[in-house]
Enzyme design. Structure first.
Site, mmCIF file in Angstrom:
data_model
loop_
_atom_site.group_PDB
_atom_site.id
_atom_site.type_symbol
_atom_site.label_atom_id
_atom_site.label_comp_id
_atom_site.label_asym_id
_atom_site.label_seq_id
_atom_site.Cartn_x
_atom_site.Cartn_y
_atom_site.Cartn_z
ATOM 1 N N ASP A 104 0.692 -1.191 -0.120
ATOM 2 C CA ASP A 104 -0.052 0.010 -0.043
ATOM 3 C C ASP A 104 0.777 1.313 -0.143
ATOM 4 O OD1 ASP A 104 -2.625 1.366 0.232
ATOM 5 O OD2 ASP A 104 -1.852 2.184 2.251
ATOM 6 N N SER A 105 0.364 2.543 -0.350
ATOM 7 C CA SER A 105 0.864 3.491 -0.434
ATOM 8 C C SER A 105 1.419 3.975 1.181
ATOM 9 C CB SER A 105 0.354 4.758 -1.068
ATOM 10 O OG SER A 105 -0.731 4.838 -0.338
ATOM 11 N N CYS A 150 -4.072 -1.499 -2.331
ATOM 12 C CA CYS A 150 -4.475 -0.044 -2.469
ATOM 13 C C CYS A 150 -5.100 0.176 -3.789
ATOM 14 C CB CYS A 150 -2.813 0.530 -2.542
ATOM 15 S SG CYS A 150 -2.751 2.617 -2.960
ATOM 16 N N GLU A 167 -3.918 9.155 7.855
ATOM 17 C CA GLU A 167 -2.685 9.128 8.039
ATOM 18 C C GLU A 167 -2.287 10.163 9.421
ATOM 19 O OE1 GLU A 167 0.003 7.811 6.190
ATOM 20 O OE2 GLU A 167 -1.529 6.601 5.201
ATOM 21 N N CYS A 217 -11.032 3.011 -1.309
ATOM 22 C CA CYS A 217 -9.953 3.449 -0.608
ATOM 23 C C CYS A 217 -9.600 2.635 0.792
ATOM 24 C CB CYS A 217 -9.757 4.864 -0.307
ATOM 25 S SG CYS A 217 -8.204 5.222 0.365
ATOM 26 N N HIS A 274 -7.932 3.300 3.258
ATOM 27 C CA HIS A 274 -7.684 3.945 4.351
ATOM 28 C C HIS A 274 -9.189 4.249 5.156
ATOM 29 C CE1 HIS A 274 -4.027 4.788 3.028
ATOM 30 N NE2 HIS A 274 -3.725 5.712 4.276
HETATM 31 N N1 DGL Z 1 -4.826 3.374 0.358
HETATM 32 C C1 DGL Z 1 -4.842 4.281 -0.953
HETATM 33 C C2 DGL Z 1 -6.009 3.562 -1.831
HETATM 34 O O1 DGL Z 1 -6.636 2.501 -1.359
HETATM 35 C C3 DGL Z 1 -4.822 5.427 -0.833
HETATM 36 C C4 DGL Z 1 -3.951 6.284 -0.207
HETATM 37 C C5 DGL Z 1 -3.162 7.352 -0.822
HETATM 38 O O2 DGL Z 1 -3.703 8.247 -1.532
HETATM 39 O O3 DGL Z 1 -1.947 7.130 -0.953
HETATM 40 O O4 DGL Z 1 -6.501 4.201 -2.461
#
Ligand code: DGL
Length: 280
Positions: A17-18, A80, A165, A199, A201
């Site tokens: 993931d990012s 991600c 975050e 997403c 997150h």
């Molecule tokens: N967790 C990432 C996703 O599912 C996005 C987070 C980011 O913008 O880096 O899209």
């Protein structure tokens, strides 16, 4: 083009993931695959990906995938949505045949889109995601493969990842942005009966999402869906399953500070983490 260094015949499953969001997917994997080994890689130094161009998301994702390959991984899950939406197809079609055609990279968009069929009654689907995921149109394309007459309404929520975050999920700011973005979505289609949190997150904002989502709307559990899809994949591909080591371990790598990662992951996981720094 550098060849993949670690050609050992077996290795852990890589989860990328990012940043921290993919931990919501990893959590489900750890529950459903207690015997398997996993390596989690968070590119925290370069997060967020959601506002970056196709080129940058692709470049960072490929670099991370190759790093995981070098660590002995044969199967990488892009946990991600942004990386799945913007980089997965190119990696699968162009890079894997060049680097190592026997390794596999899978994403989270397709399994989530596929499952909408089992949730929606009226085919009105809402998708929340980063700006990048929304702009890629990946969810619309994938959902329409399974439900060609679906009405898909997307809403970009660029503030939600920074809120997660920065551990601001209970703040007044989070309440404001979640309410605003969900109101925008439902004002554009009041008939939505199924909501995709596109997403990884976003599950961290679930109490607020539920607060501002009409009670009859079903919110897709992406972690469970992706984990069930991985189970199905490994059953259908015993040749890949055979390449997964099974000692029940999980290692964590971050491109930022391990101390920061360990502290922040406590929000996502209910066990302590001791991560390692990864340099590109
Ligand atoms: N967790 C990432 C996703 O599912 C996005 C987070 C980011 O913008 O880096 O899209």
């Amino acid at each position: 083009m550098e060849p993949v260094k670690n050609a050992s015949s077996k290795g852990p499953i890589g989860v990328f993931d990012s940043g921290y969001g993919g931990l919501t997917i990893l959590n489900e994997f750890l529950n459903d695959f207690p015997d398997y080994d996993f390596i989690y890689l968070g590119d925290n130094a370069r997060t967020p990906y959601g506002t970056r161009s196709f080129e940058m998301v692709y470049r960072y994702t490929l670099q991370s995938v190759l790093k995981l390959f070098d660590m002995g991984v044969h199967l990488v899950i892009l946990a991600c949505n942004t990386a799945s939406a913007k980089a997965l197809r190119t990696i699968q079609q162009r890079d894997l045949p060049r680097y190592d055609a026997a390794r596999r990279v899978l994403g989270v968009v397709r399994p989530s889109a596929e499952q909408t069929v089992n949730f929606t009654q009226n085919r009105h689907i809402g998708v929340l995601g980063t700006t990048g995921t929304v702009q890629s149109m990946s969810y619309i394309l994938e959902i329409c493969k399974f439900l060609p007459d679906a009405v898909v309404t997307q809403q970009a929520c660029p503030m939600w990842v920074p809120l997660v975050e920065n551990n601001e999920t209970d703040s007044e700011g989070a309440d404001f942005f979640v309410r605003r973005d969900l109101n925008l979505l439902f004002s554009r289609d009041a008939e939505i009966d199924t909501l995709i949190l596109g997403c990884t997150h976003y599950p961290l904002l679930m109490p607020l999402i539920q607060k501002y989502t009409p009670a009859h709307v079903k919110v897709l559990p992406q972690g469970e869906i992706v984990s069930a899809s991985l189970k199905d994949y490994l059953l259908r591909h015993p040749e890949i399953d055979k390449k997964c080591t099974k000692n029940g371990t999980c290692r964590f790598f971050t491109t930022e500070s391990p101390e920061k990662f360990d502290e922040a992951s406590s929000v996502f996981l209910d066990f302590p983490v001791k991560s390692e720094r990864l340099h590109f």
